[in-house]
Design an enzyme around this catalytic site. Structure first.
Site, PDB file in Angstrom:
ATOM      1  N   GLY A  81       0.802  -1.216   0.000  1.00 44.80           N
ATOM      2  CA  GLY A  81       0.000   0.000   0.000  1.00 44.80           C
ATOM      3  C   GLY A  81       0.833   1.263   0.000  1.00 44.80           C
ATOM      4  O   GLY A  81       0.298   2.362   0.037  1.00 44.80           O
ATOM      5  N   CYS A  82       2.140   1.107  -0.037  1.00 42.44           N
ATOM      6  CA  CYS A  82       3.037   2.253  -0.072  1.00 42.44           C
ATOM      7  C   CYS A  82       3.574   2.423  -1.497  1.00 42.44           C
ATOM      8  O   CYS A  82       3.843   1.438  -2.175  1.00 42.44           O
ATOM      9  CB  CYS A  82       4.209   2.054   0.880  1.00 42.44           C
ATOM     10  SG  CYS A  82       3.713   1.906   2.601  1.00 42.44           S
ATOM     11  N   ALA A  83       3.715   3.670  -1.921  1.00 48.54           N
ATOM     12  CA  ALA A  83       4.237   3.944  -3.257  1.00 48.54           C
ATOM     13  C   ALA A  83       5.720   3.564  -3.339  1.00 48.54           C
ATOM     14  O   ALA A  83       6.203   3.155  -4.395  1.00 48.54           O
ATOM     15  CB  ALA A  83       4.058   5.413  -3.609  1.00 48.54           C
TER      16      ALA A  83
END
Length: 136
Positions: free
Chosen positions: A49-51
């Site tokens: 869920g992190c870029a």
């Protein structure tokens, strides 16, 4: 409910009027962290869920939250450092009770992070809270 280290960070932020100065402080906090051992950068510690690439090694000990982490993005490394100040040393029951969004708002972070960074921050907080809740 926040840890003393986080309260000190809030005080530091209060002296900085410009968001760019605050941004630099977050980055400096990240640079001050020890790098995560390469052996801990595995799928089990990766935060989805992190870029950017983010790993959190969450290790509650004796009912107290402890974790370390690392990211390939400087600002995210800084956010990990901020979360460490917020959570490390807190009782697991406190970790699940801390309103991280409200605490981050005290730093002005909610207003100045991109949507992707906000989603990543939320994912890191969820990981920490989930481990705490399962360890109670």
């Amino acid at each position: 409910m926040a840890q003393a280290a986080f309260e000190e960070l809030v005080e530091d932020f209060e002296f900085l009027d410009d968001w760019e100065d605050r941004y630099r402080l977050v980055i400096e906090e990240g640079k001050a962290m020890a790098p995560l051992d390469a052996a801990l950068k595995v799928p089990a510690t990766k935060v989805e869920g992190c870029a950017s690439q983010v790993w959190l090694h969450v290790t509650p000990e004796d009912g107290v939250m402890q974790f370390e982490g690392e990211s390939d993005a400087m600002i995210v490394n800084g956010l990990i450092a901020v979360l460490r100040k917020l959570y490390c040393g807190a009782a697991l029951s406190e970790v699940v009770a801390i309103d991280a969004r409200a605490e981050m708002a005290r730093l002005g972070l909610n207003d100045h992070l991109s949507a992707q960074r906000s989603n990543g921050l939320r994912a890191m907080i969820e990981r920490i809270r989930d481990v705490a809740a399962k360890s109670l």
